[in-house]
Design an enzyme around this catalytic site. Sequence first.
Site, PDB file in Angstrom:
ATOM      1  N   CYS A   1       0.808  -1.220   0.000  1.00 20.19           N
ATOM      2  CA  CYS A   1       0.000   0.000   0.000  1.00 20.19           C
ATOM      3  C   CYS A   1       0.839   1.267   0.000  1.00 20.19           C
ATOM      4  O   CYS A   1       0.498   2.257  -0.664  1.00 20.19           O
ATOM      5  CB  CYS A   1      -0.949  -0.004   1.194  1.00 20.19           C
ATOM      6  SG  CYS A   1      -0.119  -0.073   2.803  1.00 20.19           S
TER       7      CYS A   1
ATOM      8  N   HIS B   1      -2.071   0.487   7.088  1.00 21.07           N
ATOM      9  CA  HIS B   1      -2.375   0.856   5.708  1.00 21.07           C
ATOM     10  C   HIS B   1      -1.948   2.300   5.454  1.00 21.07           C
ATOM     11  O   HIS B   1      -1.820   3.099   6.392  1.00 21.07           O
ATOM     12  CB  HIS B   1      -3.882   0.696   5.450  1.00 21.07           C
ATOM     13  CG  HIS B   1      -4.264   0.725   4.015  1.00 21.07           C
ATOM     14  ND1 HIS B   1      -3.749  -0.139   3.092  1.00 21.07           N
ATOM     15  CD2 HIS B   1      -5.141   1.525   3.337  1.00 21.07           C
ATOM     16  CE1 HIS B   1      -4.285   0.110   1.902  1.00 21.07           C
ATOM     17  NE2 HIS B   1      -5.122   1.124   2.027  1.00 21.07           N
TER      18      HIS B   1
ATOM     19  N   ASP C   1      -7.785   6.006  -2.241  1.00 16.60           N
ATOM     20  CA  ASP C   1      -6.960   4.851  -1.906  1.00 16.60           C
ATOM     21  C   ASP C   1      -6.541   4.144  -3.186  1.00 16.60           C
ATOM     22  O   ASP C   1      -7.307   3.349  -3.760  1.00 16.60           O
ATOM     23  CB  ASP C   1      -7.719   3.891  -0.997  1.00 16.60           C
ATOM     24  CG  ASP C   1      -6.811   2.827  -0.388  1.00 16.60           C
ATOM     25  OD1 ASP C   1      -5.644   2.733  -0.823  1.00 16.60           O
ATOM     26  OD2 ASP C   1      -7.262   2.100   0.519  1.00 16.60           O
TER      27      ASP C   1
END
Length: 674
Positions: free
Chosen positions: A416, A460, A476
């Site tokens: 991520c 994350h 995201d």
Amino acid sequence: MSPRSAAVSLIPRNALVWIILSQFALLLPHLGRLPVWVVLVYLVTAVWRLLVYQGRVSYPGRCSRIALIGAGFAAIFLSYGNLLGLEPTVALLLTAFALKLLELVKRKDAYVLIFLGYFICVTAFLFTQDLLLVLYSLFTVLLVTTALVALHRPGEHRFRLSTLRLPALMLAQAFPLMLVLFFLFPRIGPLWTVPVKSHAARTGVSDFMKPGDISSLSQSDEVAFRVQFEGEIPPRSELYWRGLVFSVLDGGAWRSLRYRELPGEELRPRTVELTGPELSYSVLMLPTQQNWLYSLRYARSQQPGVMETPDFRLYSPVEVEDQLRYTVSSWPQTLLEPELSSWRRRTELALPESGNPRTRELARALYASSANDAAFVDAVLAHFNRENFVYTLQPPLLTGAQPMDQFLFDTRRGFCEHYAHAFTVMMRAAGVPARVVAGYQGGEINPVNGTVIVHQFDAHAWAEVWLEGRGWVRVDPTGAVSPDRIELGLEQAVAGEGSFLANSPLSPLRYRGVNWVNMLRLRYDAVTYRWQSWVVGFDSAEQYRLLQELFGSVRARTFVIIVLASGALVLVPVAWLLLGRHRRRPLDPAQQLYLAFCARLARRGLEREPGEGPRAFCRRIAAVDPALGRWAREFTEGFEQLAYAGSMRDHGAGQQQLRNLRRQLQRMPTPEKR
């Protein structure tokens, strides 16, 4: 000193064994944070002391003891880099605890070692207050108390498990008083403190981020925090727990703004118009040795010690060194910073003057083909989705001089933080204000108690972009590459490569597919949540609230009366049971027969005087009635042999002698005629 006194002052073998067992039991909770050589010290000192007991070796001399102490200090320094801090201090204490065994000669030495054992039992709670540790600590207290009891039994030179009975009874009797003290004893602030844990002990998301940081954190199955919502739990895809906002790209790593870097206009309170539904929840966060707290988008808390920062996150003015519970209200749909100041715009657009030219060129090309900033965001996400990018926990190292170019055009494998980093750089390269946000995404819903369990592997990173009329908007890019990560979680997203918790093969989380294992884990977590909430979180404020609910206004005099009355309520029944047990103790069978013997003689007019011994009574009977005296002498000799050779009562000979004594009692002669 007399030979008897010298023998009593020595350490019985039973006590020595219990002391050594308690030493190893006290060492066990610290094994994960101690160097291996500390365990070797315990093994060597235990074997050495046992050899001393057997007479094979002697105690170390004074020079040897000084050398061992110096070696211990040096080893601690080499292992930890200093002698300050919580970990080296506890390691030094444990090392001294082991070496003290080599000075264990007399009772007074054992007292020092045993009382030090009680103190070491408490040191484990400086690191965690987990329920299993509490149960284990009760076991270690039982062992140390057993060693103390065995020390006062100089005749026991064989190891006996039965020694555990009295200490277990003592702890059971102390348990009610412990409950009274827990609820009523005043919570007084510490008179002294120990140095905080070292930076190596910090857990969770760090205050800077470079590619690879979060992927390494996602190999941990530890719990970061637990959340209890007052209403319905939002969908997993909406659970973005903001912790840090990275606005500065420095040397290839992102970091948050320092307080001294903020201008005065950013520090002024700002009015935020709340929109959308309110989410109310409480967070039970484990110690992190960090200052930032976690919450959903735009959070407020009325709890003292919880502050808000200019970039709309929660913050603690002191490091979270202990469990922290705080209540929060969030409005995820609230418009954040609809007007961007010139300073904020410059900050959120800043990039190094050079570097990653291909990434910048790609960003400008996509922006040129987009109608507006929002369309450009969609174009970049479509690029990540369309091209052959892979979401993985095992990304290759970016070793080139242009890491983002290497990632976007060569490796195309990342976690991520890789995608958040690349996305934010592309936004800024095209003139769109953007920043990286780090925290946790998702969480596991526990059906037993309805809490959301957020683990470290839920860590994350995502991005926020500023769009005209919409303010800061969460984007995201990981969701464009791996939608399963957002909708289903990390385990499902990387199921194909088998990298989930690869470093923790025994973690129960790897066996969530086994129903009974998973349900047992969830039930234990629910018990842990209650333990952390009701027991560990029972501070002075909770104590005062409880007393107010029970007794109304609590003054000093009332409080003293409550404590004394509660203590008496607990101690009086315990004392009654102890005294009553001694009163109701059954007589020995031989004693019962002797009392029957005395009763029969009393009916003949021969009463035993108070304090008169069996033999003196027998002589007085013989002076009055010789025939009765011969019978009394035989009975008395049998009684004395049975009463003062107690071990015989457990064998067949003793039982036969008891039967003979009963028959003798029945053959009482008739009185002689005068």
